[in-house]
Design an enzyme around this catalytic site. Structure first.
Site, PDB file in Angstrom:
ATOM      1  N   SER A  26       5.013   2.784   7.584  1.00 23.56           N
ATOM      2  CA  SER A  26       4.671   1.574   6.844  1.00 23.56           C
ATOM      3  C   SER A  26       5.842   1.068   6.013  1.00 23.56           C
ATOM      4  CB  SER A  26       3.486   1.832   5.916  1.00 23.56           C
ATOM      5  OG  SER A  26       2.278   1.661   6.585  1.00 23.56           O
ATOM      6  N   ASP A  37       0.009  -7.536   1.364  1.00 23.43           N
ATOM      7  CA  ASP A  37       0.478  -6.160   1.558  1.00 23.43           C
ATOM      8  C   ASP A  37       1.996  -6.091   1.613  1.00 23.43           C
ATOM      9  OD1 ASP A  37       0.345  -3.455   1.752  1.00 23.43           O
ATOM     10  OD2 ASP A  37      -0.390  -3.389   3.814  1.00 23.43           O
ATOM     11  N   HIS A  56       0.814  -1.219   0.000  1.00 19.38           N
ATOM     12  CA  HIS A  56       0.000   0.000   0.000  1.00 19.38           C
ATOM     13  C   HIS A  56       0.850   1.272   0.000  1.00 19.38           C
ATOM     14  CE1 HIS A  56       0.374  -0.202   4.530  1.00 19.38           C
ATOM     15  NE2 HIS A  56       0.453   1.106   4.378  1.00 19.38           N
TER      16      HIS A  56
END
Length: 392
Positions: free
Chosen positions: A241, A161, A130
């Site tokens: 992230s 992911d 993402h």
């Protein structure tokens, strides 16, 4: 009690998914997750040339192995871990054109910020899918280099992911080793390094809170059903992230991925075991078989007091079905819009999260007994759980 129409909310729910709130990706993709904080770094520049590569500082070169004696000796402090690991942690900036973009509107292009780390000295980088999703250009900043590298996306997996990038340089890059979380226990110290809110190479520390957590996060492509996650109270924020979660041996035991936006100290990381099982396929852009995703094909919302009278309920409890996918297991079993699910296999359902857990805990092929209230009358409906991936 005044009746409040709620049928207009139908369009707000995606068919076939169960909504679980209070979670956000720990990335600053398109400045959506950070509340619009713009990147403070210079505009993206072309890939670093061989000549530019040679301007890398002596510090970065001397730490090519991203290790220190204290780490090797097994008596490292958080500071030791940070010094050893930071050279291999990268900052990722993406540019996403608004045309055809899933998330960004209102201008010609948007930018996002995330993290990653180099796991192969020739320039292979691991991050979250993402972080780079929809990017037309990916810039990678490596400590000690004057200019960013333009990265190539080699392979990615929406369901897991995860994504692998590649940058080209004239010498070996510092790396981090993938470890294992199998022997890690609740209470063990862990360290996270990333770029939260564009604060470059930020170090945070905490403890491993729990393992084997499961969460679901909806986006415009569908629902990501994360399994086997590591829960930690280490501070993780938008921009973290894709960054590493390290044990006190300096090994990567997880990939920082999500954080609860309604709680303090609840972050989640993808375990290294999941990464290790697919990393070669990601490097070679090979397809990764999808794991079965149990589903029944309904979108639901928590019942509120405003709905109670309209739904002819004695109490504001359960979840109301906002939509049912045609030909889905729920549709074929006879579940209809505005049914209120109050129990599954005899266990009371208090909210959408409880229903999601019940469905995700089932195996494809299992039969669930749904207790529903329809127009004030209670009945049981048997629904056979199907695989959402196979249905799609």
């Amino acid at each position: 009690m005044q009746k409040t129409p709620f049928k207009h909310m139908f369009a707000a729910f995606m068919a076939g998914s169960v909504v679980v709130g209070s979670l956000m990706f720990a990335s600053d993709q398109l400045n959506v997750f950070s509340g619009g904080i713009a990147a403070a770094t210079p505009a993206a520049t072309p890939a670093t040339t061989a000549a530019a590569v040679q301007t890398a500082s002596a510090t970065a070169s001397s730490q090519a192995s991203a290790s220190l004696a204290a780490v090797k000796a097994g008596n490292a402090s958080v500071s030791d871990i940070a010094k050893a690991a930071s050279p291999a942690v990268v900052k990722i900036e993406t540019v996403v054109q608004s045309a055809g973009s899933r998330s960004f509107t209102g201008s010609q292009e948007g930018s996002g910020i995330g993290s990653g780390f180099i796991f192969d000295a020739s320039g292979y980088i691991l991050t979250n899918e993402h972080v780079v999703d929809g990017a037309s250009q990916i810039q990678v900043y490596v400590q000690g280099y004057d200019k960013p590298f333009t990265a190539t996306l080699l392979g990615s997996s929406y369901d897991l992911d995860l994504a692998v990038l590649k940058i080209e340089g004239g010498q070996a890059f510092p790396t981090l080793a993938l470890g294992s979380s199998e022997n890690a226990q609740a209470g063990d110290w862990v360290v996270a390094i990333g770029n939260p809110y564009d604060f470059d190479y930020t170090v945070t520390a905490g403890v491993l809170s729990a393992k084997e957590r499961e969460i679901s996060i909806d986006d415009s492509q569908g629902t990501r059903n994360y399994k086997h996650l590591i829960q930690t109270d280490t501070s993780i924020n938008p921009g973290n992230s894709g960054g590493p979660l390290l044990n006190m041996n300096g090994e990567v035991i997880g990939i920082n991925t999500a954080v609860s936006s309604e709680a303090q100290g609840i972050g989640f990381a993808i375990p290294a075991e999941t990464v290790s099982s697919v990393i070669d396929k990601l490097k070679n852009n090979e397809s990764i078989p999808k794991q079965a995703s149990p589903y029944i094909g309904v979108s639901v919302q928590d019942v509120t007091e405003d709905m109670q009278a309209d739904l002819q309920l004695n109490e504001a409890a359960g979840v109301v079905v906002m939509s049912v996918q045609r030909q889905s297991p729920a549709f074929q079993a006879g579940v209809r819009q505005y049914d209120v699910i109050t129990a599954v296999n005899g266990s009371k359902i208090s909210n959408t999260e409880a229903l999601t857990k019940q469905i995700q805990a089932a195996q494809v092929g299992d039969t669930l007994s749904l207790t529903i209230n329809r127009a004030g009358k209670t009945q049981n409906i048997s629904v056979k759980v199907n695989d959402k991936n196979a249905a799609n």
